[in-house]
Design a protein around this motif. Structure first.
Motif, short mmCIF file in Angstrom:
data_model
loop_
_atom_site.label_atom_id
_atom_site.label_comp_id
_atom_site.label_asym_id
_atom_site.label_seq_id
_atom_site.Cartn_x
_atom_site.Cartn_y
_atom_site.Cartn_z
N VAL A 178 0.83 -1.43 0.37
CA VAL A 178 0.02 -0.08 -0.52
C VAL A 178 1.01 1.09 -0.24
O VAL A 178 1.93 1.13 0.86
N PRO A 179 0.50 2.84 -0.66
CA PRO A 179 1.21 3.59 -0.52
C PRO A 179 1.13 4.60 0.73
O PRO A 179 0.07 3.93 1.61
N ASP A 180 2.35 5.30 0.62
CA ASP A 180 2.38 5.74 1.75
C ASP A 180 1.33 6.44 2.57
O ASP A 180 1.85 8.12 1.67
N GLU A 181 -0.04 6.19 1.94
CA GLU A 181 -0.59 7.96 2.30
C GLU A 181 -1.95 7.65 3.22
O GLU A 181 -2.39 6.42 3.67
N THR A 182 -2.67 8.74 3.48
CA THR A 182 -4.23 9.02 4.05
C THR A 182 -5.20 9.09 3.02
O THR A 182 -5.03 10.18 2.34
N VAL A 183 -5.70 7.94 3.73
CA VAL A 183 -7.20 8.25 2.00
C VAL A 183 -8.29 8.00 3.31
O VAL A 183 -8.50 8.23 4.06
N TYR A 184 -9.01 9.37 2.43
CA TYR A 184 -10.18 9.84 3.02
C TYR A 184 -12.19 9.06 2.21
O TYR A 184 -11.64 9.06 1.02
N ALA A 185 -12.58 8.46 3.40
CA ALA A 185 -14.13 8.15 2.60
C ALA A 185 -15.15 8.53 3.23
O ALA A 185 -15.26 9.20 4.44
N HIS A 186 -16.03 9.39 2.09
CA HIS A 186 -17.11 9.42 2.45
C HIS A 186 -18.34 8.67 2.83
O HIS A 186 -18.61 8.49 1.44
N ASP A 187 -19.39 9.12 3.62
CA ASP A 187 -20.74 8.01 3.85
C ASP A 187 -21.61 9.51 3.50
O ASP A 187 -22.26 10.50 3.63
N ALA A 188 -22.15 9.27 1.72
CA ALA A 188 -23.41 10.16 1.58
C ALA A 188 -25.15 9.97 1.92
O ALA A 188 -25.44 10.76 1.88
N LEU A 189 -24.73 8.83 2.93
CA LEU A 189 -26.48 8.96 2.86
C LEU A 189 -25.71 9.44 4.84
O LEU A 189 -26.96 10.48 5.34
N THR A 190 -25.32 9.53 5.71
CA THR A 190 -24.57 9.03 7.15
C THR A 190 -23.74 10.57 7.66
O THR A 190 -24.16 11.23 8.33
N ARG A 191 -23.22 11.26 6.05
CA ARG A 191 -22.87 11.79 6.17
C ARG A 191 -21.10 12.15 6.69
O ARG A 191 -20.73 13.14 6.59
N GLU A 192 -20.99 10.74 7.26
CA GLU A 192 -19.46 10.81 7.86
C GLU A 192 -18.36 10.50 7.27
O GLU A 192 -18.44 10.10 6.18
N THR A 193 -17.51 10.34 7.55
CA THR A 193 -16.41 10.91 6.50
C THR A 193 -15.20 9.54 7.75
O THR A 193 -14.93 9.73 8.83
N LEU A 194 -14.87 9.12 6.72
CA LEU A 194 -13.60 7.89 7.57
C LEU A 194 -12.35 8.02 7.22
O LEU A 194 -12.35 7.98 5.61
#
Length: 301
Positions: free
Chosen positions: A144-160
């Motif tokens: 895996v690359p050395d980076e931080t990845v962001y995921a967004h949930d379009a229903l709950t508005r949460e970001t991980l």
């Protein structure tokens, strides 16, 4: 939809390891409602790469259950017929062979200060430098690359957010028995099938950043993610085939009305519906869940 918005393509992707239970049915319903509420296409994809658990009769049983509930689809795919596309995708990623067993991985982690406490263990990189055991079959891991990845949930508005090396680790793309891993297959399939919106259970939310990372590495856009609550039993535990959850097939073959089952599923979401209801009658309830700015609706006829 706006003139610049791509056509919505959604999917329901069951594993044919047994008959669907009510929890599977509720996710199938919500995925279908989302595709149809936005005037999109809806796909059925059987995720059958774990061949040891697949039950051949489950394919047709799943189709019958969906049709009984009034849930249709525009195209059907089976992952075991797509092995060549997964093999080709792997060639575009920085991978290495790994002969570690799960027990060895856990032992290495527990011997360090990073012993897991209920969370998925992060691979410590034992085989990263080529220290493999030639007498064992090898899995294939992604460096895996050395980076931080962001995921967004379009229903709950949460970001991980997850830092790939320290919170995810080099994860398996192909198991040591030759089977391609879920995360690779689902990313490749969604990319090649043009899936724009993914409605699935909340249990898959923690794995979303690694899929976003794979999508980026393979040049695929990331679909909008919508994670829905899991249906639980009287103990508050998620329904599961392995846990003996009652199959939908038994209700269908026992003469139950599909409209009553749909009403039960709708009420489990807090929707106030009659005792029996059709799938299309639930479209307004799902539309009411969607943030208008993110989900412009097609004109209603």
């Amino acid at each position: 939809m706006t003139a610049s918005s791509p056509p919505v393509v959604g999917r329901f992707a069951p594993s044919p390891t047994g008959a669907m239970h009510l929890g599977n049915a509720r996710t199938a319903l919500l995925a279908w409602l989302h595709s149809r509420a936005l005037g999109g296409r809806h796909l059925l994809r059987f995720e059958d790469l774990d061949t040891g658990r697949v039950r051949p009769w489950a394919f047709d049983t799943t189709r019958r259950d969906l049709e009984w509930l009034g849930l249709d689809w525009d195209a059907e795919y089976t992952q075991s017929e797509r092995l060549d596309v997964y093999a080709e995708a792997v060639t575009h990623l920085d991978t290495y062979p790994c002969t570690c067993t799960r027990r060895e991985v856990l032992a290495t982690i527990q011997a360090s200060a990073g012993a897991p406490h209920g969370e998925e263990p992060v691979y410590p990189g034992t085989c990263r430098a080529g220290r493999v055991n030639p007498e064992r079959p090898a899995a294939l891991r992604w460096r895996v690359p050395d980076e931080t990845v962001y995921a967004h949930d379009a229903l709950t508005r949460e970001t991980l957010c997850q830092h790939l090396p320290t919170e995810v680790g080099d994860f398996v793309l192909r198991r040591n028995d030759g089977a391609y891993a879920y995360h690779l297959a689902v990313v490749v399939d969604d990319g090649l099938m043009g899936v724009t919106d993914v409605v699935r259970g909340a249990d898959l939310w923690p794995a979303t950043p690694r899929q976003v990372a794979l999508q980026k590495a393979l040049g695929y856009p990331s679909p909008r993610s919508l994670h829905v609550p899991l249906l639980t039993d009287f103990r508050g535990e998620r329904l599961a085939k392995r846990g003996g959850a009652p199959p939908l097939m038994a209700l269908r073959e026992g003469g139950e009305e599909p409209g009553r089952v749909l009403a039960t599923l709708a009420r489990s979401l807090g929707w106030e519906v009659p005792d029996t209801v059709g799938a299309t009658e639930l479209l307004p309830f799902w539309r009411a869940q969607l943030p208008p700015a993110q989900f412009p609706l097609p004109p209603q006829t």
